[in-house]
Design a protein around this motif. Structure first.
Motif, PDB file in Angstrom:
ATOM      1  N   GLY A   1     -19.514 -48.006 -26.123  1.00 21.32           N
ATOM      2  CA  GLY A   1     -20.302 -49.200 -26.346  1.00 21.32           C
ATOM      3  C   GLY A   1     -21.616 -49.202 -25.601  1.00 21.32           C
ATOM      4  N   TYR A   2     -22.298 -50.318 -25.704  1.00 19.37           N
ATOM      5  CA  TYR A   2     -23.638 -50.432 -25.115  1.00 19.37           C
ATOM      6  C   TYR A   2     -23.914 -51.877 -24.734  1.00 19.37           C
ATOM      7  CZ  TYR A   2     -25.282 -52.583 -29.490  1.00 19.37           C
ATOM      8  OH  TYR A   2     -25.472 -53.437 -30.558  1.00 19.37           O
ATOM      9  N   PHE A   3     -24.945 -52.059 -23.924  1.00 19.23           N
ATOM     10  CA  PHE A   3     -25.474 -53.378 -23.608  1.00 19.23           C
ATOM     11  C   PHE A   3     -26.934 -53.427 -24.054  1.00 19.23           C
ATOM     12  CE2 PHE A   3     -23.105 -55.989 -20.165  1.00 19.23           C
ATOM     13  CZ  PHE A   3     -21.959 -55.979 -20.948  1.00 19.23           C
ATOM     14  N   PRO A   4     -27.311 -54.468 -24.801  1.00 22.37           N
ATOM     15  CA  PRO A   4     -28.727 -54.643 -25.120  1.00 22.37           C
ATOM     16  C   PRO A   4     -29.461 -55.287 -23.945  1.00 22.37           C
ATOM     17  CG  PRO A   4     -27.443 -56.395 -26.106  1.00 22.37           C
ATOM     18  CD  PRO A   4     -26.455 -55.477 -25.430  1.00 22.37           C
ATOM     19  N   PRO A   5     -30.776 -55.191 -23.902  1.00 19.88           N
ATOM     20  CA  PRO A   5     -31.528 -55.894 -22.847  1.00 19.88           C
ATOM     21  C   PRO A   5     -31.278 -57.399 -22.943  1.00 19.88           C
ATOM     22  CG  PRO A   5     -32.935 -54.334 -24.021  1.00 19.88           C
ATOM     23  CD  PRO A   5     -31.661 -54.429 -24.805  1.00 19.88           C
ATOM     24  N   ASN A   6     -31.050 -58.042 -21.787  1.00 19.84           N
ATOM     25  CA  ASN A   6     -30.781 -59.477 -21.782  1.00 19.84           C
ATOM     26  C   ASN A   6     -31.174 -60.044 -20.423  1.00 19.84           C
ATOM     27  OD1 ASN A   6     -29.765 -62.093 -21.791  1.00 19.84           O
ATOM     28  ND2 ASN A   6     -27.908 -61.553 -22.903  1.00 19.84           N
ATOM     29  N   PRO A   7     -32.286 -60.783 -20.349  1.00 16.27           N
ATOM     30  CA  PRO A   7     -32.725 -61.321 -19.045  1.00 16.27           C
ATOM     31  C   PRO A   7     -31.751 -62.329 -18.455  1.00 16.27           C
ATOM     32  CG  PRO A   7     -34.038 -62.221 -20.854  1.00 16.27           C
ATOM     33  CD  PRO A   7     -33.201 -61.123 -21.442  1.00 16.27           C
ATOM     34  N   GLU A   8     -30.867 -62.917 -19.283  1.00 11.33           N
ATOM     35  CA  GLU A   8     -29.911 -63.905 -18.779  1.00 11.33           C
ATOM     36  C   GLU A   8     -28.911 -63.308 -17.794  1.00 11.33           C
ATOM     37  OE1 GLU A   8     -28.085 -67.007 -21.305  1.00 11.33           O
ATOM     38  OE2 GLU A   8     -29.082 -65.954 -22.950  1.00 11.33           O
ATOM     39  N   ILE A   9     -28.681 -61.991 -17.877  1.00 15.17           N
ATOM     40  CA  ILE A   9     -27.635 -61.394 -17.052  1.00 15.17           C
ATOM     41  C   ILE A   9     -28.184 -60.721 -15.806  1.00 15.17           C
ATOM     42  CG2 ILE A   9     -26.089 -61.063 -19.002  1.00 15.17           C
ATOM     43  CD1 ILE A   9     -26.889 -58.126 -19.050  1.00 15.17           C
ATOM     44  N   GLU A  10     -29.491 -60.822 -15.553  1.00 12.05           N
ATOM     45  CA  GLU A  10     -30.046 -60.248 -14.332  1.00 12.05           C
ATOM     46  C   GLU A  10     -29.481 -61.007 -13.136  1.00 12.05           C
ATOM     47  OE1 GLU A  10     -34.267 -60.258 -14.595  1.00 12.05           O
ATOM     48  OE2 GLU A  10     -34.331 -58.883 -16.303  1.00 12.05           O
ATOM     49  N   LEU A  11     -28.984 -60.241 -12.143  1.00  7.41           N
ATOM     50  CA  LEU A  11     -28.259 -60.861 -11.035  1.00  7.41           C
ATOM     51  C   LEU A  11     -29.136 -61.118  -9.814  1.00  7.41           C
ATOM     52  CD1 LEU A  11     -24.952 -58.839 -11.396  1.00  7.41           C
ATOM     53  CD2 LEU A  11     -25.373 -61.195 -12.061  1.00  7.41           C
ATOM     54  N   GLY A  12     -30.440 -60.861  -9.923  1.00  6.02           N
ATOM     55  CA  GLY A  12     -31.357 -61.262  -8.868  1.00  6.02           C
ATOM     56  C   GLY A  12     -31.176 -60.502  -7.573  1.00  6.02           C
ATOM     57  N   SER A  13     -31.469 -61.172  -6.440  1.00 10.99           N
ATOM     58  CA  SER A  13     -31.475 -60.511  -5.132  1.00 10.99           C
ATOM     59  C   SER A  13     -30.086 -60.215  -4.605  1.00 10.99           C
ATOM     60  CB  SER A  13     -32.217 -61.377  -4.108  1.00 10.99           C
ATOM     61  OG  SER A  13     -31.500 -62.576  -3.899  1.00 10.99           O
ATOM     62  N   ARG A  14     -29.076 -60.877  -5.153  1.00 12.49           N
ATOM     63  CA  ARG A  14     -27.678 -60.609  -4.816  1.00 12.49           C
ATOM     64  C   ARG A  14     -27.319 -60.987  -3.384  1.00 12.49           C
ATOM     65  NH1 ARG A  14     -25.927 -54.741  -6.416  1.00 12.49           N
ATOM     66  NH2 ARG A  14     -26.573 -54.563  -4.272  1.00 12.49           N
ATOM     67  N   HIS A  15     -28.001 -61.957  -2.809  1.00 14.57           N
ATOM     68  CA  HIS A  15     -27.585 -62.431  -1.483  1.00 14.57           C
ATOM     69  C   HIS A  15     -26.404 -63.377  -1.650  1.00 14.57           C
ATOM     70  CE1 HIS A  15     -30.385 -60.466   1.029  1.00 14.57           C
ATOM     71  NE2 HIS A  15     -30.355 -61.354   2.001  1.00 14.57           N
ATOM     72  N   LEU A  16     -25.263 -62.807  -2.007  1.00 14.21           N
ATOM     73  CA  LEU A  16     -24.114 -63.654  -2.298  1.00 14.21           C
ATOM     74  C   LEU A  16     -23.587 -64.360  -1.066  1.00 14.21           C
ATOM     75  CD1 LEU A  16     -21.857 -61.987  -4.965  1.00 14.21           C
ATOM     76  CD2 LEU A  16     -23.527 -63.778  -5.191  1.00 14.21           C
ATOM     77  N   GLY A  17     -24.022 -63.953   0.122  1.00 12.41           N
ATOM     78  CA  GLY A  17     -23.605 -64.677   1.312  1.00 12.41           C
ATOM     79  C   GLY A  17     -24.126 -66.098   1.306  1.00 12.41           C
ATOM     80  N   LEU A  18     -25.150 -66.363   0.449  1.00 16.55           N
ATOM     81  CA  LEU A  18     -25.743 -67.699   0.388  1.00 16.55           C
ATOM     82  C   LEU A  18     -25.305 -68.395  -0.896  1.00 16.55           C
ATOM     83  CD1 LEU A  18     -29.345 -66.690   1.494  1.00 16.55           C
ATOM     84  CD2 LEU A  18     -27.522 -67.578   2.904  1.00 16.55           C
ATOM     85  N   ARG A  19     -24.033 -68.479  -1.126  1.00 22.05           N
ATOM     86  CA  ARG A  19     -23.528 -69.060  -2.359  1.00 22.05           C
ATOM     87  C   ARG A  19     -23.465 -70.584  -2.233  1.00 22.05           C
ATOM     88  NH1 ARG A  19     -18.198 -66.781  -4.540  1.00 22.05           N
ATOM     89  NH2 ARG A  19     -17.515 -67.271  -2.440  1.00 22.05           N
ATOM     90  N   GLN A  20     -24.627 -71.213  -2.367  1.00 25.47           N
ATOM     91  CA  GLN A  20     -24.643 -72.673  -2.419  1.00 25.47           C
ATOM     92  C   GLN A  20     -24.103 -73.110  -3.779  1.00 25.47           C
ATOM     93  OE1 GLN A  20     -25.343 -73.978   0.407  1.00 25.47           O
ATOM     94  NE2 GLN A  20     -26.017 -72.051   1.279  1.00 25.47           N
ATOM     95  N   ALA A  21     -23.771 -74.402  -3.920  1.00 27.37           N
ATOM     96  CA  ALA A  21     -23.116 -74.891  -5.132  1.00 27.37           C
ATOM     97  C   ALA A  21     -23.931 -74.579  -6.383  1.00 27.37           C
ATOM     98  CB  ALA A  21     -22.878 -76.390  -5.012  1.00 27.37           C
ATOM     99  N   GLU A  22     -25.268 -74.810  -6.295  1.00 28.29           N
ATOM    100  CA  GLU A  22     -26.087 -74.577  -7.480  1.00 28.29           C
ATOM    101  C   GLU A  22     -26.135 -73.090  -7.850  1.00 28.29           C
ATOM    102  OE1 GLU A  22     -28.879 -74.900  -3.893  1.00 28.29           O
ATOM    103  OE2 GLU A  22     -27.101 -75.889  -4.676  1.00 28.29           O
ATOM    104  N   GLU A  23     -26.046 -72.227  -6.837  1.00 25.99           N
ATOM    105  CA  GLU A  23     -26.042 -70.795  -7.118  1.00 25.99           C
ATOM    106  C   GLU A  23     -24.727 -70.367  -7.761  1.00 25.99           C
ATOM    107  OE1 GLU A  23     -27.162 -69.769  -3.024  1.00 25.99           O
ATOM    108  OE2 GLU A  23     -28.766 -68.585  -3.909  1.00 25.99           O
ATOM    109  N   ILE A  24     -23.639 -70.982  -7.335  1.00 24.04           N
ATOM    110  CA  ILE A  24     -22.342 -70.668  -7.935  1.00 24.04           C
ATOM    111  C   ILE A  24     -22.344 -71.055  -9.408  1.00 24.04           C
ATOM    112  CG2 ILE A  24     -19.899 -71.307  -7.970  1.00 24.04           C
ATOM    113  CD1 ILE A  24     -19.999 -71.486  -4.947  1.00 24.04           C
TER     114      ILE A  24
END
Length: 443
Positions: A171-194
């Protein structure tokens, strides 16, 4: 046992995104991560609601890695290992270099190779063939293509790869900006980020179900090869039975190897948590205090003003309760932290050391290290920090540290019943250090 290692041809090809998508789409996944990374396992745990385990050959050694994997794998239907960097990238150019390929061989696990296919055609087949031929002992069980714009293009690429390499595409994945995971500082999982992360995971799961051959991936993960380990963990079972260990646990202090915590429990320790961010006291009758890594610099003002926690830690120190701090925990135990805006925040002050945040990773002290302690213990660890020590008083160091490139320094400040420094130590690979560290709590 179903098991699969998802590796990329190189960093940045979408390995984490596709690993996360597959974990979200399958049931009862036990997740693992190659290397010392703390961030990706947080993704895994958020997605699967199961513990994620680091697998690190350099720090832990092969037998400990196999033991961690065997024990963890028994908890799910399939084990998904996310690789690190490119498939063959490790600490040097040897094939036994702690890489994802080395891990796949050690754990007799098929590899699902993630390839960025943007702007390529038949050349993708040449790339996959090279990864297959470099080490014939590595079983590449399949390929997933990323950044493919259409199903028609995928079919074309799939035909070329399967014809020239004999490796199946799943299989494959098409380009999709919705799935970009950003800086990935998951230690800062505030409610809005979750909430934002949950939405991305829903999209990833839908994409996996739409674009990937999940049944085929499950079939590719099946193997009847048995893994055995000679690691003798039984020797420390209940060694510290009844030892009460208080661990700092919140979004400022969240970096702990899952295997370390489970080893502590296996050794009989009773673990309780407390939160410096919530201004909580050390739990009563604690025999030992453990402050792990994280992001204390991002909560400098809160930690500075939370005097109840600071006072309880200082009182514990005065009452000779042993304290151990790693990286962020070390920073919190020092005099203070200057953040990137130049604001200085006072911390516990148990070590006469100031640290200052930088905009760049401290590359001179980044990566795997060898250490020798002042009392003769030798081991391996890892450093990763964006801060520098800006001032040191009359403090003694416990670790003589060296890297394979010849660079050397000292760290690990020790006084009375306290030890704190930048190194992250995996207890499974440093069992004598583990025993000596917690023996202080029993005394």
């Amino acid at each position: 046992m179903k098991r699969l290692l998802i590796a990329g041809t190189n960093s940045g090809v979408g390995k984490t995104t596709i690993s996360t998508a597959i974990m979200a789409a399958l049931d009862k996944v036990t997740p693992f991560k190659v290397g010392p990374d703390y961030i990706d396992p947080r993704f895994h745990e958020f997605v699967t609601e199961n513990p994620s385990y680091n697998l690190d050959i350099f720090i832990c050694g092969e037998e400990a890695v196999k033991k961690i994997f065997i024990d963890g794998s028994s908890r799910g239907n399939i084990s998904i290992i996310e690789g690190v960097m490119g498939l063959y990238d490790g600490k040097n150019h040897d094939l036994d270099n702690g890489s994802s390929a080395h891990m796949a061989r050690l754990l007799k696990t098929p590899v699902m190779l993630v390839v960025d296919a943007k702007g390529a055609s038949t050349s993708v087949a040449a790339k996959v063939l090279g990864y297959k031929l470099l080490d014939s002992r590595v079983k590449i069980g399949g390929v997933i293509l990323n950044n493919v714009s259409s199903e028609k293009l995928y079919d074309l690429l799939k035909e070329g790869i399967e014809r020239h390499t004999g490796i199946k595409c799943f299989g494959y994945f098409p380009p999709n900006p919705e799935i970009e995971l950003g800086s990935r500082h998951l230690g800062l999982r505030q409610a809005e980020e979750i909430e934002g992360l949950k939405k991305k995971l829903e999209v990833l799961k839908e994409m996996a179900e739409k674009y990937l051959d999940l049944e085929g991936i499950l079939e590719a993960s099946e193997t009847d090869e048995v893994i055995e380990s000679s690691y003798e963990s039984e020797k420390i079972k209940d060694m510290f039975k009844g030892l009460k260990v208080a661990i700092a646990r919140d979004t400022a202090f969240s970096f702990y190897y899952r295997s370390n915590i489970e080893l502590m429990e296996y050794a009989g320790m009773e673990i309780t948590g407390f939160s410096p961010l919530n201004n909580e006291k050390i739990p009563e009758n604690s025999d030992f205090i453990y402050l792990g890594g994280g992001y204390p610099e991002n909560f400098g003002e809160i930690l500075e003003n939370n005097k109840i926690t600071q006072d309880s830690i200082r009182n514990a120190y005065e009452n000779n309760i042993p304290i151990y701090g790693e990286c962020g925990g070390f920073m919190y135990l020092g005099k203070g932290i200057k953040d990137k805006e130049g604001v200085y925040h006072k911390m516990c002050g148990l070590i006469d050391v100031d640290v200052e945040m930088k905009n760049r990773l401290n590359i001179k002290r980044f990566g795997y290290i060898n250490f020798e302690t002042t009392d003769g213990l030798k081991g391996r660890a890892h450093e990763f920090h964006y801060s520098d020590i800006s001032r040191v008083g009359d403090e003694k160091c416990y670790f003589d540290i060296s890297k394979e490139n010849g660079r050397k320094w000292q760290c690990g400040f020790t006084k009375r019943n306290l030890l704190a420094g930048y190194p992250h130590v995996h207890f499974w690979g440093n069992i004598e250090f583990f025993k000596k560290l917690f023996e202080k709590g029993r005394r």
